[in-house]
Design a protein around this motif. Sequence first.
Motif, PDB file in Angstrom:
ATOM      1  N   VAL A 171       0.857  -1.193   0.000  1.00 44.31           N
ATOM      2  CA  VAL A 171       0.000   0.000   0.000  1.00 44.31           C
ATOM      3  C   VAL A 171       0.892   1.242   0.000  1.00 44.31           C
ATOM      4  O   VAL A 171       1.851   1.349   0.756  1.00 44.31           O
ATOM      5  N   PHE A 172       0.553   2.209  -0.887  1.00 46.89           N
ATOM      6  CA  PHE A 172       1.214   3.515  -0.893  1.00 46.89           C
ATOM      7  C   PHE A 172       0.341   4.509  -0.130  1.00 46.89           C
ATOM      8  O   PHE A 172      -0.876   4.588  -0.376  1.00 46.89           O
ATOM      9  N   ASP A 173       0.955   5.298   0.714  1.00 42.80           N
ATOM     10  CA  ASP A 173       0.226   6.256   1.563  1.00 42.80           C
ATOM     11  C   ASP A 173       0.646   7.673   1.181  1.00 42.80           C
ATOM     12  O   ASP A 173       1.810   8.062   1.372  1.00 42.80           O
ATOM     13  N   SER A 174      -0.279   8.455   0.637  1.00 45.15           N
ATOM     14  CA  SER A 174       0.019   9.832   0.244  1.00 45.15           C
ATOM     15  C   SER A 174      -0.014  10.792   1.422  1.00 45.15           C
ATOM     16  O   SER A 174       0.420  11.941   1.293  1.00 45.15           O
ATOM     17  N   THR A 175      -0.591  10.345   2.577  1.00 37.69           N
ATOM     18  CA  THR A 175      -0.799  11.143   3.803  1.00 37.69           C
ATOM     19  C   THR A 175      -1.821  12.256   3.592  1.00 37.69           C
ATOM     20  O   THR A 175      -1.978  13.111   4.468  1.00 37.69           O
ATOM     21  N   GLN A 176      -2.535  12.268   2.449  1.00 30.90           N
ATOM     22  CA  GLN A 176      -3.529  13.309   2.159  1.00 30.90           C
ATOM     23  C   GLN A 176      -4.880  12.652   1.898  1.00 30.90           C
ATOM     24  O   GLN A 176      -5.027  11.869   0.950  1.00 30.90           O
ATOM     25  N   ALA A 177      -5.848  12.938   2.733  1.00 31.07           N
ATOM     26  CA  ALA A 177      -7.194  12.403   2.510  1.00 31.07           C
ATOM     27  C   ALA A 177      -7.758  12.969   1.205  1.00 31.07           C
ATOM     28  O   ALA A 177      -7.598  14.152   0.903  1.00 31.07           O
ATOM     29  N   GLY A 178      -8.403  12.103   0.451  1.00 27.35           N
ATOM     30  CA  GLY A 178      -8.993  12.529  -0.816  1.00 27.35           C
ATOM     31  C   GLY A 178      -7.974  12.848  -1.892  1.00 27.35           C
ATOM     32  O   GLY A 178      -8.296  13.578  -2.845  1.00 27.35           O
ATOM     33  N   CYS A 179      -6.775  12.316  -1.788  1.00 23.42           N
ATOM     34  CA  CYS A 179      -5.717  12.578  -2.775  1.00 23.42           C
ATOM     35  C   CYS A 179      -6.135  12.029  -4.145  1.00 23.42           C
ATOM     36  O   CYS A 179      -6.663  10.923  -4.250  1.00 23.42           O
ATOM     37  N   ARG A 180      -5.904  12.823  -5.176  1.00 26.70           N
ATOM     38  CA  ARG A 180      -6.192  12.377  -6.546  1.00 26.70           C
ATOM     39  C   ARG A 180      -4.884  11.867  -7.148  1.00 26.70           C
ATOM     40  O   ARG A 180      -3.956  12.638  -7.425  1.00 26.70           O
ATOM     41  N   TRP A 181      -4.809  10.554  -7.351  1.00 23.31           N
ATOM     42  CA  TRP A 181      -3.602   9.941  -7.910  1.00 23.31           C
ATOM     43  C   TRP A 181      -3.575  10.191  -9.410  1.00 23.31           C
ATOM     44  O   TRP A 181      -4.584  10.033 -10.097  1.00 23.31           O
ATOM     45  N   SER A 182      -2.403  10.587  -9.937  1.00 19.01           N
ATOM     46  CA  SER A 182      -2.326  11.101 -11.306  1.00 19.01           C
ATOM     47  C   SER A 182      -2.130  10.001 -12.342  1.00 19.01           C
ATOM     48  O   SER A 182      -2.991   9.782 -13.183  1.00 19.01           O
ATOM     49  N   LYS A 183      -1.004   9.315 -12.297  1.00 19.10           N
ATOM     50  CA  LYS A 183      -0.717   8.352 -13.364  1.00 19.10           C
ATOM     51  C   LYS A 183       0.256   7.288 -12.875  1.00 19.10           C
ATOM     52  O   LYS A 183       0.901   7.414 -11.833  1.00 19.10           O
ATOM     53  N   ILE A 184       0.342   6.227 -13.680  1.00 16.99           N
ATOM     54  CA  ILE A 184       1.239   5.099 -13.405  1.00 16.99           C
ATOM     55  C   ILE A 184       2.222   4.987 -14.566  1.00 16.99           C
ATOM     56  O   ILE A 184       1.838   5.115 -15.738  1.00 16.99           O
ATOM     57  N   ILE A 185       3.496   4.771 -14.261  1.00  8.27           N
ATOM     58  CA  ILE A 185       4.534   4.627 -15.284  1.00  8.27           C
ATOM     59  C   ILE A 185       5.248   3.302 -15.033  1.00  8.27           C
ATOM     60  O   ILE A 185       5.759   3.069 -13.931  1.00  8.27           O
ATOM     61  N   LEU A 186       5.265   2.448 -16.045  1.00  8.58           N
ATOM     62  CA  LEU A 186       5.959   1.162 -15.949  1.00  8.58           C
ATOM     63  C   LEU A 186       7.159   1.164 -16.889  1.00  8.58           C
ATOM     64  O   LEU A 186       7.033   1.539 -18.063  1.00  8.58           O
ATOM     65  N   ASP A 187       8.317   0.773 -16.373  1.00  5.75           N
ATOM     66  CA  ASP A 187       9.472   0.475 -17.222  1.00  5.75           C
ATOM     67  C   ASP A 187       9.437  -1.029 -17.457  1.00  5.75           C
ATOM     68  O   ASP A 187       9.789  -1.814 -16.569  1.00  5.75           O
ATOM     69  N   ALA A 188       8.992  -1.437 -18.639  1.00  8.36           N
ATOM     70  CA  ALA A 188       8.720  -2.856 -18.877  1.00  8.36           C
ATOM     71  C   ALA A 188       9.070  -3.242 -20.302  1.00  8.36           C
ATOM     72  O   ALA A 188       9.014  -2.416 -21.224  1.00  8.36           O
ATOM     73  N   ASP A 189       9.450  -4.508 -20.451  1.00 10.70           N
ATOM     74  CA  ASP A 189       9.571  -5.143 -21.764  1.00 10.70           C
ATOM     75  C   ASP A 189       8.365  -6.066 -21.931  1.00 10.70           C
ATOM     76  O   ASP A 189       8.175  -6.992 -21.122  1.00 10.70           O
ATOM     77  N   ILE A 190       7.575  -5.837 -22.962  1.00  8.69           N
ATOM     78  CA  ILE A 190       6.373  -6.642 -23.187  1.00  8.69           C
ATOM     79  C   ILE A 190       6.479  -7.220 -24.596  1.00  8.69           C
ATOM     80  O   ILE A 190       6.087  -6.561 -25.574  1.00  8.69           O
ATOM     81  N   LEU A 227      -4.624   7.500 -14.323  1.00 13.21           N
ATOM     82  CA  LEU A 227      -5.464   6.752 -13.393  1.00 13.21           C
ATOM     83  C   LEU A 227      -6.814   7.456 -13.294  1.00 13.21           C
ATOM     84  O   LEU A 227      -6.894   8.629 -12.900  1.00 13.21           O
ATOM     85  N   LYS A 228      -7.865   6.758 -13.661  1.00  9.70           N
ATOM     86  CA  LYS A 228      -9.208   7.327 -13.646  1.00  9.70           C
ATOM     87  C   LYS A 228      -9.881   7.029 -12.314  1.00  9.70           C
ATOM     88  O   LYS A 228      -9.885   5.884 -11.844  1.00  9.70           O
ATOM     89  N   GLU A 229     -10.462   8.066 -11.697  1.00 13.82           N
ATOM     90  CA  GLU A 229     -11.227   7.928 -10.457  1.00 13.82           C
ATOM     91  C   GLU A 229     -10.414   7.259  -9.364  1.00 13.82           C
ATOM     92  O   GLU A 229     -10.942   6.464  -8.578  1.00 13.82           O
ATOM     93  N   ALA A 230      -9.128   7.558  -9.329  1.00 16.20           N
ATOM     94  CA  ALA A 230      -8.270   7.039  -8.262  1.00 16.20           C
ATOM     95  C   ALA A 230      -8.150   8.117  -7.203  1.00 16.20           C
ATOM     96  O   ALA A 230      -7.236   8.963  -7.240  1.00 16.20           O
ATOM     97  N   VAL A 231      -9.095   8.111  -6.262  1.00 15.11           N
ATOM     98  CA  VAL A 231      -9.173   9.153  -5.237  1.00 15.11           C
ATOM     99  C   VAL A 231      -9.124   8.485  -3.867  1.00 15.11           C
ATOM    100  O   VAL A 231      -9.876   7.543  -3.593  1.00 15.11           O
ATOM    101  N   GLY A 232      -8.251   8.973  -2.995  1.00 13.38           N
ATOM    102  CA  GLY A 232      -8.139   8.438  -1.651  1.00 13.38           C
ATOM    103  C   GLY A 232      -6.723   8.578  -1.135  1.00 13.38           C
ATOM    104  O   GLY A 232      -5.768   8.782  -1.901  1.00 13.38           O
TER     105      GLY A 232
END
Length: 613
Positions: A275-294, A330-335
């Motif tokens: 679990v990642f903790d932003s320490t901010q209630a209602g935090c809007r998480w922006s985006k995810i970045i993966l360094d990956a070979d697919i 990240l869509k609707e990632a709030v908390g």
Amino acid sequence: MNNIETNFFIINTLPLWAEGTADGNLLIGDEGITLNKSSEYTYEDTIIPPSVVPVSLGRDACGVLYILDQNKKNVLLFDITNTYSRWMTNIPFEKPISIAIDEFDLYIVDEVMKPGGETGWKLYCVARVNGQIRREREIPFNARIASCGDGLLYVLDIENQQVYKTGWEWDLKEVVNELKGAADIASDRDTNIYILQPEKRIILMYDKEGILKQTLSIPFESGAQFLNLTVESSDHIFLGFEKQTSVEIPGGARGILQLTKRVKYAVSGTYTGQVFDSTQAGCRWSKIILDADIPANTRVTLSYVASDDEPGPDGPFVQDPIVNPTDALLKEAVGRYIRFKIELSGDENGWSTPLIRSLKVVFPVVTYLRYLPEIYQEDEDSKEFLERFLRLFESFLAQKEGQIFQFTKYMDPGSVPAEFIHWLSSWLAIAYDENWPLDKKRQLISLAPQLYKKRGTPWALSRLIELYYNIKPIIIEPFHFKCIEKNNDEYIRLLAKLYGLGSYRFTVLVPPKWESQGSPFKKAKQVTEAERSVMARIVETEKPAHTVGCMQVLEPWFYLDKHTYLGINTVLTTPEFILEKSSVLGRDTVIHEREPGGQVEIKSHIGVDSPLT
């Protein structure tokens, strides 16, 4: 986007990945997370040597098969790549049954008939170079053999179903016992042991301590009797077979099957992050970045759950996961908290797997909308759409902004990426040969200010050659010979031969590199043509304009009237009489008596130094 306005969490090391949980189909390693892999042997080819009934097989490091033939009672050398074959010289075997190969010798077990009509066995050691028998001995039981290096053998006792390790003296040391149905033995380059059990159609693989590592299934259901095997490495197994039924075996009724190990990955695996903790209630998480070979036909599926209450490992995760995300909003990632679940899926054959090196999540949402007039933010519906629309451009430009923010690293020779080295050197008008190693290029750029200040001097020229070749050269200039008398024609001719004539001519002597500096018996490293070319170009480009520069790479030779310098490319040592190390009979060592003597049984040679009267 200003990097100061956002924060991020990242997982990019083994300890950080290990804080999450992975199912049994995933492997967490230093590179990241991948699907677990196993190995299986598949059919590669059928080899049909000419007119041979293979009794036993061996394979050397060059890929040549040594086939013990039942009919000719001889050894056929068969090169698979070039389909070239030849027989060894005729050796008087009665019934050869097993062969093993090491670096210089062949070992062959021969079944012989004793004078009383009993069956016995002999072990021969045969030179590979000419097929001559080096030695032979009797052995007490019916055995199959395999080499384990240094003249040692693995021995399979067919009757007692045990494996031993032994030298030529036959001092048996038990390695594997309680086998059943074992018919042949082989070993690979790592001295692992392979046992063929033809009835079960399996091969047992043991390590050199006799611990079972793997059970390999022979990939044919029926149709052939497998008689013998050899192993080049753990990647290639060769099986001699004889066709027993009407089932088609690729290639014919009798021959050798080549099996090749292929890596096979699990079908899918799931990783649940911490679990990642932003320490901010209602935090809007922006985006995810993966360094990956697919790779093609594989997939990475990412789900997430965000809330102000810490979510458990079971979610509930979003119903619409992101497929193959590399940079995704990240869509609707709030908390306050967020947790990710990643599912890796391989291709249908299991031949490839995705690799995720790092995961980075950015928060909070900061968009270009804040730079627009407030009228664009009054209507909630249009604000949400415009915000998501601008975030697309923000994703494209964020990487560029990051590069601008970290621009200073491109000005540091120690940290600039390799592909920008040439660009940075062009700012300083540095021209170097492409044969320069990367670390030398970095050092050259760092030293450029000092070298420019002293360009055209012996110091700058010497420092450049030393930087490239790691050896400080010796620069010979005309003033070094002022002490020699002008009317000494012999010396003047010698100097002209070695260094040339002229007041504006100099010579650069490059000493040899020694493989072992501490040993008195020095061996010089070979100077490549590329190294010679680079050093000659350095001399030509860095010399003063009005001079002529010559370069001489010193060889480790002792020749009078040539470039021979004591302590530089020539070493004098204390004479020692050690044959094959520091002395050679007939060249630098003479055996003789110091004085004639007549001491009986000590130093007395009748007719040489002790005449009889």
